[in-house]
Write an enzyme that holds these catalytic residues in place. Structure first.
Site, PDB file in Angstrom:
ATOM      1  N   LYS A 187      -9.089   8.260  -2.001  1.00  0.00           N
ATOM      2  CA  LYS A 187     -10.319   9.047  -1.896  1.00  0.00           C
ATOM      3  C   LYS A 187     -11.499   8.182  -1.438  1.00  0.00           C
ATOM      4  O   LYS A 187     -12.404   8.668  -0.752  1.00  0.00           O
ATOM      5  CB  LYS A 187     -10.642   9.728  -3.231  1.00  0.00           C
ATOM      6  CG  LYS A 187      -9.595  10.726  -3.697  1.00  0.00           C
ATOM      7  CD  LYS A 187      -9.337  11.835  -2.673  1.00  0.00           C
ATOM      8  CE  LYS A 187     -10.322  12.958  -2.760  1.00  0.00           C
ATOM      9  NZ  LYS A 187      -9.952  14.123  -1.908  1.00  0.00           N
TER      10      LYS A 187
ATOM     11  N   TYR B  44      -4.561   7.042  -6.138  1.00  0.00           N
ATOM     12  CA  TYR B  44      -5.311   8.260  -5.810  1.00  0.00           C
ATOM     13  C   TYR B  44      -6.772   7.937  -5.538  1.00  0.00           C
ATOM     14  O   TYR B  44      -7.341   8.357  -4.517  1.00  0.00           O
ATOM     15  CB  TYR B  44      -5.198   9.275  -6.946  1.00  0.00           C
ATOM     16  CG  TYR B  44      -6.126  10.457  -6.768  1.00  0.00           C
ATOM     17  CD1 TYR B  44      -5.877  11.403  -5.772  1.00  0.00           C
ATOM     18  CD2 TYR B  44      -7.259  10.619  -7.568  1.00  0.00           C
ATOM     19  CE1 TYR B  44      -6.738  12.486  -5.582  1.00  0.00           C
ATOM     20  CE2 TYR B  44      -8.112  11.696  -7.390  1.00  0.00           C
ATOM     21  CZ  TYR B  44      -7.853  12.630  -6.389  1.00  0.00           C
ATOM     22  OH  TYR B  44      -8.714  13.677  -6.208  1.00  0.00           O
TER      23      TYR B  44
END
Length: 331
Positions: A144, A140
């Site tokens: 990002k 994750y």
């Protein structure tokens, strides 16, 4: 001004929609073709259906928008979602940026994450544009980082882009039930009997919406801002939820070491069933990650002031209780 909000039914996006509507903005809610519209009921918005992973769909959806808030994204605490994270968070952001350019959008506010910023240096976590996937942990966070670098590059190429880095986002209007939302509802309903020691810096989704407005109005093109609230231990957080609900706090604390030992097996089991795990090694490490965060930039430059965490916990607990009652009535 017509402001388009991607991910308009999500926790952040929906709060952004509501905040901007209260200020009198014309809102274009961009929603995935398969997403329900319950969170937009009663809200005076224009609607566009688009999958951000499909360039032609998002380009068509953003026609006429003067500003765009890109809040759509996938949050996952498991490495098993790496492919989806790349498709939604990275390629999806690239598609949104290209759609903004094609449609002459004047300003883009991208909702990134605190996890995109390196936490391996001396002192508190601070804003930097020197991002690297090698300096963050988990699929994750890496997704990002990549998406945020695309936003920085867009600013260099002439699209006025501002990046926000919220910490752990909590709050009402969580219609899609976030990971923290599931934790709270399971705890209050009695399904969850334990919790893991640790804590995190949480920020109210309504404050993220406020920060988004400030970024749109006053944020400098090419700049990034940390949006933080307050650090709170998981025990205190859950105790406050139970207190608001009028229930005795009866959860048992699991030692961190034991949780780390069993977490890989629980994660594997839930992923094998096709569901997002409620606990993972990544999530547990996050609860013990660096808690020192310097959010002075947005406070000093944009005038951002978050609401007290006690108010946030009270409001979100009452919202989830109401949500639980509605689900029970439907049964």
């Amino acid at each position: 001004m017509l402001v388009a909000v991607t991910g308009a039914t999500g926790l952040v996006g929906n709060n952004v929609v509501r905040y901007f509507l209260n200020l009198g903005y014309d809102i274009l809610a961009v929603v995935h073709p398969e997403e329900g519209l319950e969170s937009l009921d009663g809200l005076n918005v224009r609607l566009a259906r688009a999958d951000i992973t499909k360039p032609e769909q998002i380009r068509e959806a953003l026609k006429g928008a003067e500003a765009v808030v890109h809040a759509a994204g996938l949050v996952s605490i498991t490495e098993a979602s790496k492919g989806k994270l790349e498709a939604v968070n990275v390629q999806g952001t690239k598609n949104v940026i290209e759609a903004c350019k094609a449609n002459g959008v004047k300003k883009l506010v991208y909702i990134s994450s605190i996890h995109a910023l390196p936490a391996d240096g001396e002192g508190p976590i601070k804003e930097t544009k020197e991002l690297s996937v090698d300096r963050v942990q988990g699929a994750y966070a890496k997704s990002k980082v990549k998406a945020t670098l695309l936003a920085f590059q867009a600013a260099k190429e002439g699209l006025c882009t501002v990046v926000l880095h919220p910490t752990g986002i909590v709050g009402p209007y969580d219609f899609r039930t976030s990971i923290v939302g599931k934790l709270i509802m399971n705890a209050l309903s009695g399904k969850l009997k334990w919790y893991v020691s640790g804590g995190y810096d949480f920020v109210d989704a309504r404050d993220v919406a406020k920060a988004t407005y400030l970024a749109l109005q006053r944020g400098e093109c090419g700049e990034n801002y940390i949006v933080a609230g307050d650090y709170i231990s998981m025990r205190h957080f859950l105790e406050q939820c139970f207190k608001t609900a009028g229930k005795p706090f009866n959860l048992k604390e699991i030692p961190y070491g034991l949780a780390m030992a069993v977490s890989p097996f629980m994660e594997w089991y839930e992923v094998s069933k096709g569901v997002e795990p409620q606990m993972s090694v990544y999530a547990l490490k996050t609860l013990r990650s660096k808690s020192a965060i310097d959010s002075s930039k947005i406070r000093q430059q944009l005038g951002f002031v978050p609401m007290p965490m006690e108010e946030t916990v009270k409001d979100l607990t009452n919202w989830y209780l109401s949500r639980m009652e509605k689900v029970e009535i439907k049964r």
